[in-house]
Scaffold this active site. Structure first.
Site, PDB file in Angstrom:
ATOM      1  N   TYR A  59      -2.378  -0.931  10.473  1.00 63.29           N
ATOM      2  CA  TYR A  59      -2.290  -1.113   9.023  1.00 63.29           C
ATOM      3  C   TYR A  59      -0.962  -0.565   8.491  1.00 63.29           C
ATOM      4  CZ  TYR A  59      -3.990  -1.269   4.178  1.00 63.29           C
ATOM      5  OH  TYR A  59      -4.157  -1.552   2.841  1.00 63.29           O
ATOM      6  N   SER A 118       0.867  -1.175   0.000  1.00 61.04           N
ATOM      7  CA  SER A 118       0.000   0.000   0.000  1.00 61.04           C
ATOM      8  C   SER A 118       0.898   1.217   0.000  1.00 61.04           C
ATOM      9  CB  SER A 118      -0.865  -0.004   1.278  1.00 61.04           C
ATOM     10  OG  SER A 118      -1.495   1.253   1.483  1.00 61.04           O
TER      11      SER A 118
END
Length: 260
Positions: A155, A142
């Site tokens: 995350y 990401s």
């Protein structure tokens, strides 16, 4: 391009993972799907993909927070298809909260599924790739593996960890015909992001589309969402001969987010 190759794509019953499975199957690769969802819907997806592409497609519902089930997923793939060449570590979950209020069980779950699962699957898959004499490990990271955002401690930590795991895997396989790279998407309208959009819409009294527009414009200079199909084509490229000397790198697909 990949006729006769075998791929495991985790978290592939929807979203980015399913798009990657479809793209790899379209290149002739046999596919092991993995993920959550309604059993009948998953079977329909499996059958449709097999019918559309003419490759073999199977499904294993391994819980990616369970190391023994992850090992079972890899072994079943190798046993069923006679080997394993491509591993796409894509499974992921999300939870947003400030660090002070972040539930510890959610931290543990995100680290387990978003980071530790990639270690366990890579460890199990590499011997099969070495035996085959060819391999590709592709980690769906990401932009949050490169930069941070508030309220995403677990995350961001997991995705930064994926970047480190990618580099170590690349170094340890550098003398083999095996590569390991990470794709770093910006905003993609997956189920995880749709939940964030809905929460923003509710908090600000916006329509869903206005909330989506606001979300993407805050971070992504292109003001346009990345699509799963774009990411899938990057994965296909990373499996190509042209990418055989690309290893240990991150490939941002983020509309300029990390260029700022």
């Amino acid at each position: 391009m990949l006729k006769g190759k075998v791929a495991v794509v985790t978290g592939s019953t929807s979203g980015i993972g399913l798009a990657m499975a479809k793209a790899l199957a379209g290149q002739g690769c046999n596919i092991m799907l993995n993920g959550l969802g309604d059993a009948a819907a998953i079977e329909a997806t499996r059958k449709a993909l097999a019918d559309e592409t003419g490759v073999e497609v199977a499904f294993n519902g391994a819980d990616m927070s369970k190391p023994d089930q992850i090992r079972g997923l890899i072994q079943e793939t190798a046993d069923r298809f006679g080997g394993l060449h491509i591993l796409v570590n894509n499974a992921g979950i999300q939870y947003t909260s400030s660090i002070e209020e972040f539930p510890e069980d959610r931290w543990d779950a995100i680290i387990a599924i978003n980071l530790s699962s990639a270690f366990h699957s890579t460890k199990a898959a590499l011997p099969h790739m070495k035996k085959a004499g060819w391999g590709r490990v592709i980690n769906t990271a990401s932009v949050h593996g490169l930069v941070a955002s508030i309220h995403k401690a677990a995350y961001v930590a997991a995705k930064h960890g994926i970047m480190g795991l990618t580099k170590v895997t690349a170094l340890e396989t550098a003398e083999d015909p095996i590569t390991c790279n990470a794709i770093c998407p910006g905003w993609v309208r997956t189920e995880l992001v749709e939940k964030q959009i809905a929460a923003r819409a509710g908090e600000a009294g916006l329509s869903v589309e206005d909330a989506a527009r606001q979300l993407v414009e805050e971070k992504q200079p292109s003001k346009t969402f990345v699509t799963p199909e774009m990411l899938a084509q990057v994965a296909v490229f990373l499996c190509s001969d042209a990418a055989s000397q690309m290893t240990g790198v991150s490939v941002p697909v983020d509309g300029g987010w990390t260029a700022q």
